[in-house]
Design an enzyme around this catalytic site. Structure first.
Site, mmCIF file in Angstrom:
data_model
loop_
_atom_site.group_PDB
_atom_site.id
_atom_site.type_symbol
_atom_site.label_atom_id
_atom_site.label_comp_id
_atom_site.label_asym_id
_atom_site.label_seq_id
_atom_site.Cartn_x
_atom_site.Cartn_y
_atom_site.Cartn_z
ATOM 1 N N ASP A 64 2.425 -1.011 11.541
ATOM 2 C CA ASP A 64 2.447 -2.369 12.100
ATOM 3 C C ASP A 64 3.764 -3.101 11.797
ATOM 4 O O ASP A 64 3.763 -4.294 11.491
ATOM 5 C CB ASP A 64 1.250 -3.171 11.581
ATOM 6 C CG ASP A 64 1.220 -3.281 10.066
ATOM 7 O OD1 ASP A 64 1.966 -2.526 9.391
ATOM 8 O OD2 ASP A 64 0.461 -4.112 9.548
ATOM 9 N N THR A 77 4.467 2.382 5.451
ATOM 10 C CA THR A 77 3.072 1.923 5.497
ATOM 11 C C THR A 77 2.313 2.826 6.460
ATOM 12 O O THR A 77 2.857 3.232 7.482
ATOM 13 C CB THR A 77 2.954 0.465 5.953
ATOM 14 O OG1 THR A 77 1.591 0.228 6.345
ATOM 15 C CG2 THR A 77 3.837 0.152 7.151
ATOM 16 N N ARG A 92 0.515 -4.623 -5.648
ATOM 17 C CA ARG A 92 0.631 -5.965 -5.070
ATOM 18 C C ARG A 92 1.361 -6.803 -6.114
ATOM 19 O O ARG A 92 1.283 -6.520 -7.326
ATOM 20 C CB ARG A 92 -0.753 -6.559 -4.787
ATOM 21 C CG ARG A 92 -1.687 -5.638 -4.000
ATOM 22 C CD ARG A 92 -1.274 -5.482 -2.553
ATOM 23 N NE ARG A 92 -2.034 -4.395 -1.890
ATOM 24 C CZ ARG A 92 -1.766 -3.940 -0.678
ATOM 25 N NH1 ARG A 92 -0.764 -4.439 0.030
ATOM 26 N NH2 ARG A 92 -2.478 -2.972 -0.152
ATOM 27 N N GLY A 141 0.834 -1.193 0.000
ATOM 28 C CA GLY A 141 0.000 0.000 0.000
ATOM 29 C C GLY A 141 0.869 1.244 0.000
ATOM 30 O O GLY A 141 1.839 1.314 0.728
ATOM 31 N N ARG A 148 -5.217 -2.514 9.165
ATOM 32 C CA ARG A 148 -5.063 -3.965 8.981
ATOM 33 C C ARG A 148 -5.332 -4.702 10.294
ATOM 34 O O ARG A 148 -6.425 -4.583 10.830
ATOM 35 C CB ARG A 148 -3.697 -4.276 8.399
ATOM 36 C CG ARG A 148 -3.551 -3.661 6.984
ATOM 37 C CD ARG A 148 -2.588 -4.428 6.137
ATOM 38 N NE ARG A 148 -1.340 -4.646 6.855
ATOM 39 C CZ ARG A 148 -0.385 -5.460 6.462
ATOM 40 N NH1 ARG A 148 -0.534 -6.136 5.341
ATOM 41 N NH2 ARG A 148 0.700 -5.598 7.148
ATOM 42 N N ASP A 178 5.273 -5.291 5.699
ATOM 43 C CA ASP A 178 5.765 -6.636 6.005
ATOM 44 C C ASP A 178 5.794 -7.547 4.774
ATOM 45 O O ASP A 178 6.734 -8.326 4.589
ATOM 46 C CB ASP A 178 4.970 -7.261 7.148
ATOM 47 C CG ASP A 178 3.503 -7.432 6.809
ATOM 48 O OD1 ASP A 178 3.032 -6.792 5.842
ATOM 49 O OD2 ASP A 178 2.830 -8.207 7.499
ATOM 50 N N ASP A 205 0.011 1.875 8.321
ATOM 51 C CA ASP A 205 -0.560 1.083 9.413
ATOM 52 C C ASP A 205 0.296 1.053 10.672
ATOM 53 O O ASP A 205 -0.183 0.669 11.743
ATOM 54 C CB ASP A 205 -0.822 -0.343 8.924
ATOM 55 C CG ASP A 205 -1.770 -0.375 7.736
ATOM 56 O OD1 ASP A 205 -2.769 0.361 7.784
ATOM 57 O OD2 ASP A 205 -1.511 -1.110 6.774
#
Lengths: 340, 340, 340, 340
Positions: free
Chosen positions: C132, C128, C74, C13, C174, C105, C130
């Site tokens: 994460d 990212t 992707r 993303g 996510r 990741d 996120d």
């Protein structure tokens, strides 16, 4: 001139600039020695006598604030005889001379109902993001809503560009295409699907055209592709349109239903200035004894129109805007032509 | 219809929406099979033959960008016979059929000079933040500039409120008050000093009035107080006004000269839409063989006016805007009255 | 020192600040006489040999731009042996010395796969929204995403306040609550439902608690009430939560699924600075011969962590953030207490 | 635990996030059954007994607002014995148990003066845009100020790019370079002149270097060039620097003194979250009987430091930020090298 008692309420969907409108009314009323009473929660405050005095200090720092300090609400009671009677009783008891309502067509219909039972002055001001009020080129809140939308869509363009992706973006507007069309042009959307250029019967033709256009668009280069869609138009909405593009042409669409963020935020300059001009004009109109009118802006002038005309829903997106869009966006067809 | 060769340049102070204008011209030209050549750095690119072809891909993602992809510059050479002659030579050598210039009055005067020596079509589009062009209610860039200014001043209001402080804020506009007046109203400025309501001979009266107003304003409560000033108006500028308030009444003013941030930034919806309409209209006008005209927006319609009329500097801030301001801001006088 | 050839790609993303990262790498590489090659569309460009040279001029004005000039995508092929082999072949053929990947990741797992077949240096940078990724307190893009979200939710608050209304707002993230929790606190959300404070088994208890809290909230006054929800958490998502509140307690909720606007936009200062620091650090790390590492920011210092540790998903929202939220938002319970 | 009476005031230059801090204190205090009293206009409200009770409803919708609802002010009286004595008398008369001050070093010195005469608890929270407080990596307001500045400078970049022009931009920061350095990096400024990399004795060398750099920059292409300057550093300020570039090398500079807009505006996420964490931590600290401390954020943890250490002015811009800047911006020297 003896000062009058002015009742003010905001009704229907809130719109950025409602506070700037209230401010202008209160300040201009103060200048002409009128008193202001604000009714809370739209017509509910009128029916249930929730109100407060409004003086200049109450509006000292609200010109830039979204929402409405008088709050708003839908009011089903105003569709009943009892509700209307109660509203009129409040106006009588509080010795209101003038009622100013800031809102959209539903709000104005409430005024038309009151008009039959009450002798006071009734003045409407167009406050709705949808711009679907006749007798005014712009409603208070519309300009902010389209700017909020374009800022959001500019961000979506970033992502769409990074992924060469198609997005379907659904915008507000009720039964009108003012938001969708203006935003679509301002964002350089590859497709605008709005009341001006689409009828439900043509759904399959439109789908075919979009699919072909996306395909042509991508033949020479990977590219992002934004489809701006007016709400209440495509059967099943943006969700369904995305599904159909997937099913019929295996086009994987991002989806964005912009929703209520279009209603909020600090008003842009245009809405603050429009609100100020209309608020002052409302006080001048009540000074002049006017009633049953809405004040609006037509061709840059402040005008009065009968409330009954304001709710006709005959105002459409300007033809030259629709044709401007056609003249810059027939690209795929063009590319096609070049190739053949 | 055989396609034409269109030259495009942006000239004078840059304005948000110039890129959106270039985009609309290039896309509409493409639709009608015209070719586009962009000249760089304003008239300098015309004189010194710095140019590049413009195709739809070049304008694929510029509708939302500030500045100008063709760059701009002042061009003193265009005030000389030699410069004009060189510009015309370039137009002839490159077989340009139409020259479209996006800019302000200086840019249009350049076109009027070229017109005497060249047979091609000349079309002007009003691009300047100052809004000081006749024949159009709005210039491309003006709406963005006033929104940039109100966002900045909203922030200054925060600080002014926290400290109950007076600020003098100087805004752009050259010899016109369009920016100052619109911004002043949209920010709820306590004072607007602009070409519409101030002449230099009245300087001391104005100072006295401001000092009295600030004093009245503060008699009942500590409060912030914003003075919005048009550039090129007060002798010595905002600096001097702040000094005089300090010296004559010991009023300690914050100072903000907003400057060039008013020129930049992503254009607001109004400027993108105006740019798109005018860019498409320019192509339609050249299709129709028009020359010596500027396209503008008057009362929401796209109109053509002779270039010579566009540079007359007779457009003023609307009277009802000036009077709206007077009707909401005579507060100090009012407070005074109340007290007496 | 002989200059190296650096491959750069952005994957997964897109995140605001990716361009600022590419810029910092290219400029620092230039200083140390390295060459840069950008691969397009994430790993796809590596597999299918879509690439271009990157020199300082290519990144001259991109620090403030959302999206990624190298595009992203992707890349399912990177999950196959064949895809990985092709990627490695490209690296070998182009004589790449170092591959820098900016992503999350999934992107790092791609590097771990390449590591088994290729001798060059592999350096990851966390990009990212996120947040994460382990081994860094902040990922590039996270700070912009939460600011985008709070600006949108501030607007929703306007409408919610005007109507005293409950809104359910679903945010990205996510499988993590970093966005939801930080945004919830920054917006003063009345409820945050995130991975830190909710498990699906407790769904009905949570529903009961929310219903009671809304009811307590409204007992003394009409008020707005915002529920911020992490995506991928509530069974059925925000839609279902809104339905359940309606069905079980007749609470009429507005709904906002913020979606992809969280990905785009001009990066905030934090992301631009983080991107610059990490981009420069990546070049310093490759100068030092490092490989198999991700660079991150831990406790304000730039650190190196093994790529294999970066993808463990053990980083949670800080305890003191969770407890800060609890200490300011047990209001309904408090009010309740007061009443009893 | 018996509830305490907490006095709160905001002092010194206002900073975005002060309201979010007040909110967090009031809500957390409410949870622990404390009472809150807000003093108006900084220490003036303490000295002259201007105060009001603060309950949760007072802070219901302020987390996103700039300025301070308690107002702020400079307070020369706090530099006199009499002023301090009066402040202490108020604390005693109102039976204040804890005084929480949100401000900068001057504000904390006020607390140190009170500490000598008063037995209550004293807790400081760092609220200033300048980030010049020891014992905390970030002050409340700093992150918003740098974002405000980069948004303004992004706009200036548009104009600078359109005209290939040099701009000198002066930023706030008092005697520190935190704002200048972070903003300079985030804007990709070609020059940052800050306390970390400039001493007044080197003025002429710096001028020579800048002139050479601008010249090298322009040798291969026309380009914009931004010089970001910390206030209170260059003799004569930005004005004088621009004059010297004109006089010594005929470089025509645009000038922007960003000024007070850096102080206002809605706080960014970081400031709202920091404010919330510190506000809650302040209540926890007073629960624990702490006094004479400032709460700050160091390496992402909330920490307590003695007030006396917070005002030492030893915190500098991180070395790796300074070196990151050097590693990406030695471009002109590089270009030069390439040419030779």
């Amino acid at each position: 001139m003896k000062g009058k008692t002015i009742g003010i309420l905001t009704s229907g969907g809130d719109a950025p600039g409602m506070n700037a409108t209230i401010r202008a009314i209160v300040l201009a009323a103060h200048k002409f020695d009128h008193q202001c009473i604000g009714f809370m929660h739209g017509y509910n405050g009128l029916i249930h006598q929730q109100h407060k005095t409004l003086v200049p200090d109450d509006v000292a720092n609200v010109i830039h604030k979204g929402g409405t300090i008088l709050k708003s609400a839908r009011c089903p009671e105003m569709l009943t005889e009892q509700g209307i009677t109660q509203a009129v009783q409040t106006l009588t008891q509080l010795e209101i001379d003038v009622l100013i309502v800031i809102g959209g067509d539903g709000s104005f219909n409430g005024m038309l109902a009151i008009e039959k039972l009450w002798q006071g002055q009734l003045i409407g001001l167009p406050g709705t993001i949808d711009n679907d009020i006749d007798g005014t080129d712009f409603t208070i809140g519309f300009s902010t809503a389209i700017n909020t939308a374009i800022e959001a869509i500019d961000k979506i363009r970033d992502t769409a560009d990074a992924f060469d992706r198609v997005f379907v973006i659904e915008l507000m507007g009720r039964q009108s295409g003012h938001i969708a069309f203006n935003v679509g042009i301002a964002c350089g959307a590859e497709q605008i699907i709005s009341f001006e250029n689409f009828q439900q019967l043509q759904k399959q033709q439109k789908l075919n055209a979009i699919i072909e256009d996306i395909s042509a668009h991508r033949s020479d280069a990977h590219k992002s592709y934004l489809i701006v869609l007016a709400e209440n138009l495509w059967p099943g909405g943006a969700h369904e349109l995305a599904n159909q593009l997937k099913q019929q042409a295996n086009i994987d669409c991002g989806l964005c239903i912009l929703g209520h963020i279009q209603r909020g935020g600090s008003p842009v300059a245009k809405d603050r200035i429009l609100a100020t001009r209309l608020g002052v004009a409302a006080v001048q109109a009540l000074n002049d004894g006017k009633t049953g009118v809405m004040l609006g802006e037509l061709k840059n002038d402040i005008v009065e129109v009968p409330l009954s005309l304001a709710v006709c829903h005959t105002k459409h997106v300007a033809d030259n805007l629709v044709s401007a869009h056609e003249n810059i966006l027939a690209l795929a067809a063009q590319h096609h032509k070049t190739v053949l």
